[in-house]
Structure formats: structure tokens, C-alpha cells
Write a protein that holds these residues in place. Structure first.
Motif, PDB file in Angstrom:
ATOM      1  N   VAL A 163      -0.516   0.812   7.524  1.00  0.00           N
ATOM      2  CA  VAL A 163      -0.896  -0.394   6.917  1.00  0.00           C
ATOM      3  C   VAL A 163      -0.024  -0.979   6.027  1.00  0.00           C
ATOM      4  O   VAL A 163       0.218  -2.510   6.244  1.00  0.00           O
ATOM      5  CB  VAL A 163      -2.366  -0.264   6.297  1.00  0.00           C
ATOM      6  CG1 VAL A 163      -2.839  -1.251   5.599  1.00  0.00           C
ATOM      7  CG2 VAL A 163      -3.341   0.354   7.191  1.00  0.00           C
ATOM      8  N   ALA A 164       0.686  -0.409   5.219  1.00  0.00           N
ATOM      9  CA  ALA A 164       1.604  -1.005   4.201  1.00  0.00           C
ATOM     10  C   ALA A 164       2.579  -1.714   5.058  1.00  0.00           C
ATOM     11  O   ALA A 164       3.313  -2.848   4.556  1.00  0.00           O
ATOM     12  CB  ALA A 164       2.168   0.106   3.174  1.00  0.00           C
ATOM     13  N   ALA A 165       3.304  -0.867   6.149  1.00  0.00           N
ATOM     14  CA  ALA A 165       4.411  -1.454   6.691  1.00  0.00           C
ATOM     15  C   ALA A 165       3.780  -2.596   7.717  1.00  0.00           C
ATOM     16  O   ALA A 165       4.715  -3.466   7.682  1.00  0.00           O
ATOM     17  CB  ALA A 165       4.747  -0.276   7.927  1.00  0.00           C
ATOM     18  N   GLY A 166       2.566  -2.792   8.049  1.00  0.00           N
ATOM     19  CA  GLY A 166       2.035  -3.856   8.718  1.00  0.00           C
ATOM     20  C   GLY A 166       2.106  -5.109   7.672  1.00  0.00           C
ATOM     21  O   GLY A 166       2.432  -6.284   8.108  1.00  0.00           O
ATOM     22  N   ILE A 167       1.558  -4.885   6.528  1.00  0.00           N
ATOM     23  CA  ILE A 167       1.612  -6.115   5.522  1.00  0.00           C
ATOM     24  C   ILE A 167       3.073  -6.313   5.259  1.00  0.00           C
ATOM     25  O   ILE A 167       3.223  -7.588   5.115  1.00  0.00           O
ATOM     26  CB  ILE A 167       0.918  -5.675   4.275  1.00  0.00           C
ATOM     27  CG1 ILE A 167      -0.578  -5.162   4.619  1.00  0.00           C
ATOM     28  CG2 ILE A 167       0.787  -6.494   3.290  1.00  0.00           C
ATOM     29  CD1 ILE A 167      -1.439  -4.808   3.717  1.00  0.00           C
ATOM     30  N   VAL A 226      -0.543  -1.261  13.944  1.00  0.00           N
ATOM     31  CA  VAL A 226      -1.026  -0.303  15.122  1.00  0.00           C
ATOM     32  C   VAL A 226       0.345   0.261  15.631  1.00  0.00           C
ATOM     33  O   VAL A 226       0.733   1.274  16.164  1.00  0.00           O
ATOM     34  CB  VAL A 226      -1.631  -1.298  15.987  1.00  0.00           C
ATOM     35  CG1 VAL A 226      -1.770  -0.518  17.354  1.00  0.00           C
ATOM     36  CG2 VAL A 226      -3.076  -1.443  15.502  1.00  0.00           C
ATOM     37  N   LEU A 227       1.537  -0.878  15.756  1.00  0.00           N
ATOM     38  CA  LEU A 227       2.796  -0.683  16.294  1.00  0.00           C
ATOM     39  C   LEU A 227       3.556   0.424  15.347  1.00  0.00           C
ATOM     40  O   LEU A 227       4.137   1.365  16.019  1.00  0.00           O
ATOM     41  CB  LEU A 227       3.548  -1.835  16.398  1.00  0.00           C
ATOM     42  CG  LEU A 227       2.874  -2.932  17.638  1.00  0.00           C
ATOM     43  CD1 LEU A 227       3.776  -4.125  17.146  1.00  0.00           C
ATOM     44  CD2 LEU A 227       3.000  -2.269  18.723  1.00  0.00           C
ATOM     45  N   ASP A 228       3.252   0.492  14.174  1.00  0.00           N
ATOM     46  CA  ASP A 228       3.797   1.591  13.451  1.00  0.00           C
ATOM     47  C   ASP A 228       3.051   2.996  13.440  1.00  0.00           C
ATOM     48  O   ASP A 228       3.979   3.625  13.449  1.00  0.00           O
ATOM     49  CB  ASP A 228       3.614   1.172  11.970  1.00  0.00           C
ATOM     50  CG  ASP A 228       4.616   1.810  10.961  1.00  0.00           C
ATOM     51  OD1 ASP A 228       5.660   1.794  10.935  1.00  0.00           O
ATOM     52  OD2 ASP A 228       3.921   3.134  10.261  1.00  0.00           O
TER      53      ASP A 228
END
Length: 417
Positions: free
Chosen positions: A340-344, A407-409
Motif C-alpha cells: 500500500v505504501a509503495a502504491g501511494i 496490487v501490482l506491487d
């Protein structure tokens, strides 16, 4: 922070939030409760949107709506995205609904590449997160977690309809409720996007946040019992006024919660018999207690009980507290939090705000069967559970971008694992 998702996608989400509000509008505002006709209509609309995306759709025996697209090969464990479609009375348009529709948009973006994913993607619209109709909560997601309670079938709504009767009228078979349960090996994890329902993101000038944990809640129905007598003819020394006693209880609830830095709320209070010239002989009320840590919450509950009993006894009243809901606090999965953090971070916020959720969510129940994580989206002034819920197009756009990137991460890390 600039949105990379085209605003047309975000606008579609907001437009559909409006569409669902119109489908389930009542004379008193938006209300969509478990196993109601409004619930059935909204499930049908969202199922249609799922079908447009090519998802295999179904409604389970708890009334939850599911859509699935396969990954690299059929039958892989699923990463589930979603939230809930039910509401409180006189509700806003985004609590739960934004998460369901954002999940569909992420599936829309990823479906053309689904054959590259090391998991299946599923979107879910849970049926009963709020517990509005039957005075409980998380019935839909609890069924998915295999935690359905048989006594729930006998719970009644304000009209006297039982859960069993409502389920049968909805087209469900109570004898098959176990089929709603998912096995851990069927699932990879659960990601939920949700409005914050609080002011912390707005105060920090952040559009999005990573949820670290979800507060465990305990809910009670309370009764203060006194004696109904004539308001004019009963001297004060002879009064056993249940409403005055209940008022002291309400004030004690607020005072003790503040002292312990917890959260406790009396959201409903009703005096009987309700005559303007009658001393109230009975008051019924609700009590909701929550905290970041379960142990602190439980201490607060017992302090409230003790102080309330003393206050009532001093007035010749009796206090009854009956627990109707208990959910332990849940810590979000560390690996999914990182995704989630990587997505943000993709949206330009390299060090996202991390915060615990004061509100409950379906992720609490789902955590019993698979790892969970959540992304919060800023809402104006922290207002929720009210018609004035507001989100911005820009925040929804970066939320979609972050959700997709998360999701991709997960796909990247799972594929490497």
C-alpha cells in the motif's frame, strides 16, 4: 502531488456513487440495509457493472456480491479488493461504496493484463458491515471468514423480521450459510480502500494514508429502569427518574473516554413512556466503546459500567448492559502495508502517513482468514455517516492510482516469492 489516473475514471466512480444513492434513496435520505429491497437493487446494479468487465459474478449465501477474473492459470488463490454496500440511516454516498467502486476500476485497468498476474483478482461488495438493520455488524464478512453465529438468525429488525426471514425473502438459503466461508488457501490477501471517516489526513494535508490497525469495538444495549409517575404530583425525593439517571451515564461515558484517551459513544437514547407529563420510568440506549488496543478498551468498558451502576444506584435506579457485538482489534499485514505504501508512493507521496482506524471495517472480519491491509482516502472535515460526506475528484484519482499500484506491487513481491 499529481494524479496519474485519468480523471475520467475517478469521475466514473463518483458518478456511480451518485447512481447507487439514487437507486437506494428513501424519503429520509440514502439508506441501504442488509437483505432489504434496496440491497437487492444495488447488488443487481453492481453485478451488471461487474459483468461489463467480464467478471464471473455470484451472490453468496450471506448476500455478499463477488466478481472474479482468473490470473496466469485458472484456480489460483485470489487477491480480493472491495468494501461494503450497506449504509447507516440518512447516510452519505462514499462510506463503503467508494471502496467497492474503486475496486471495480482497478479490475477494469488490470483485467487486460490478468493473464500476467500470479493470482486471481476478486472484487467483493459486502452485505452488512454497518449492522444497521439487525443491531450487529460485519455479518457479511464474518460469514466469509467462517465466523457466522447461529444466534444471528433469530435477531430481529424494528419491524420484528428475523435475519432468517429476511434471508429467505432475499432468495438465500439459511441452511447453506456455510458455503459463504472462504478457505485460507483460496485467498492471497484482502485490500480495502475506504474514506478515512476522520480528520487526520486533512489535518496533515495528505490525500491518502496507510492503515496500520483497526480498532476493536464492543457494543451494548443499555437500560436504566426507574418508575414512571405523574410529573406534577411526584415530589423530587420520591422520583426514580430513569432519564436523569441515563443522562448521568451519558456524561460519564464521555468523561471516562476522554480521561483514558479512548472512544465511547451513546448514539441512541429513548425514554419511555414518553409523555410530556410523565416521569420517565425506562430509558434504552446504545453504547459503543473502542480503542487502538483491546486491553485498554476493555478497561474503559469496566470503568463505564462501574461508574454508571453507582450513579444509577444513588437514584434508586437499576442499570442493565447487554453486549451485542464484540470485535477484536486487527493489525494490518506488514507485507501488504508495504505494498500500500509503495502504491501511494507512485502518486508522489514518498513517505505516506500511517494511522490507525478508529472506525471498524470488513477487513477486521476478513483478517481471520487472510492477510489484510487498507488505504485511506481523505474526506472533507472528517465527516462520515452523514449526508455531508465529501471527497474530491483529485483525491479519488490518486486513490485509484495508488490502489492499482499496490496490487501490482503485491504481484511483483508474490511473483518473486
Amino acid at each position: 502531488m499529481g494524479a496519474q489516473v485519468p480523471t475520467t475514471d475517478a469521475q466514473r466512480v463518483l458518478d456511480r456513487c451518485d447512481d447507487l444513492a439514487a437507486v437506494s434513496a428513501t424519503p429520509d435520505g440514502v439508506e441501504r440495509v442488509h437483505l432489504s429491497p434496496e440491497h437487492a437493487r444495488v447488488n443487481a446494479v453492481v453485478a451488471g457493472w461487474m459483468a461489463e468487465l467480464g467478471l464471473d459474478t455470484r451472490v453468496d449465501q450471506a448476500g455478499n456480491l463477488w466478481g472474479r477474473v482468473e490470473g496466469q492459470e485458472p484456480g489460483l488463490p485470489a487477491l480480493v479488493l472491495g468494501s461494503h454496500l450497506d449504509t447507516v440511516p440518512d447516510a452519505g454516498r462514499y462510506d463503503g461504496i467508494l471502496g467497492v467502486l474503486s475496486a471495480l476500476e482497478v479490475v477494469r485497468r488490470l483485467a487486460p493484463r490478468a493473464a500476467e498476474l500470479p493470482f486471481a483478482l476478486e472484487a467483493v461488495a459486502f452485505s452488512d458491515e454497518e449492522g444497521t438493520r439487525f443491531s450487529t455488524a460485519l455479518m457479511g464478512s464474518s460469514a466469509v471468514a467462517g465466523a457466522w453465529r447461529e444466534e444471528w438468525w433469530d435477531r430481529t429488525d424494528a419491524a420484528g423480521t428475523t435475519v432468517r426471514q429476511a434471508a429467505e425473502a432475499f432468495g438465500l438459503d439459511p441452511a447453506r450459510i456455510g458455503e459463504a466461508a472462504r478457505r485460507p488457501e483460496e485467498l492471497l490477501g484482502y485490500l480495502e480502500l475506504h474514506i478515512e471517516q476522520g480528520p487526520h489526513l486533512e489535518a496533515a494535508d495528505r490525500a491518502l494514508g496507510v492503515v496500520t490497525s483497526i480498532a476493536g469495538a464492543r457494543r451494548f444495549t443499555g437500560r436504566v429502569v426507574g418508575e414512571a409517575r405523574h410529573a406534577g404530583g411526584t415530589p423530587y425525593p420520591r422520583r426514580r427518574d430513569a432519564l436523569v439517571g441515563a443522562s448521568e451515564v451519558v456524561l460519564a461515558v464521555e468523561r471516562l473516554a476522554k480521561e483514558r484517551d479512548g472512544i465511547a459513544t451513546v448514539g441512541r437514547l429513548q425514554a419511555f413512556p414518553g409523555g410530556v407529563n410523565v416521569v420517565p420510568g425506562l430509558v434504552e440506549f446504545s453504547l459503543d466503546v473502542r480503542d487502538e488496543h483491546d486491553a485498554d478498551r476493555d478497561v474503559l468498558v469496566e470503568e463505564i459500567r462501574a461508574v454508571a451502576e453507582r450513579a444509577c444506584a444513588a437514584r434508586g435506579l437499576t442499570l442493565e448492559l447487554t453486549e451485542v457485538h464484540s470485535a477484536p482489534g486487527v493489525y494490518c499485514d506488514e507485507a501488504l502495508q508495504r505494498s500500500v505504501a509503495a502504491g501511494i508512493a507512485v502518486t508522489g507521496d514518498a513517505e505516506p502517513l500511517r494511522l490507525w482506524s478508529r472506525a471498524g471495517h470488513d477487513a477486521m472480519a476478513v483478517a481471520a482468514v487472510t492477510p489484510v491491509a487498507m488505504v485511506f482516502v481523505r474526506c472533507e472535515d472528517g465527516v462520515s455517516h452523514a449526508p455531508d460526506e465529501r471527497v474530491t475528484l483529485a483525491d479519488v484519482a490518486v486513490g485509484l492510482d495508488a490502489f492499482e499500484a499496490a496490487v501490482l506491487d503485491v504481484a511483483r513481491t508474490h511473483g518473486n516469492g
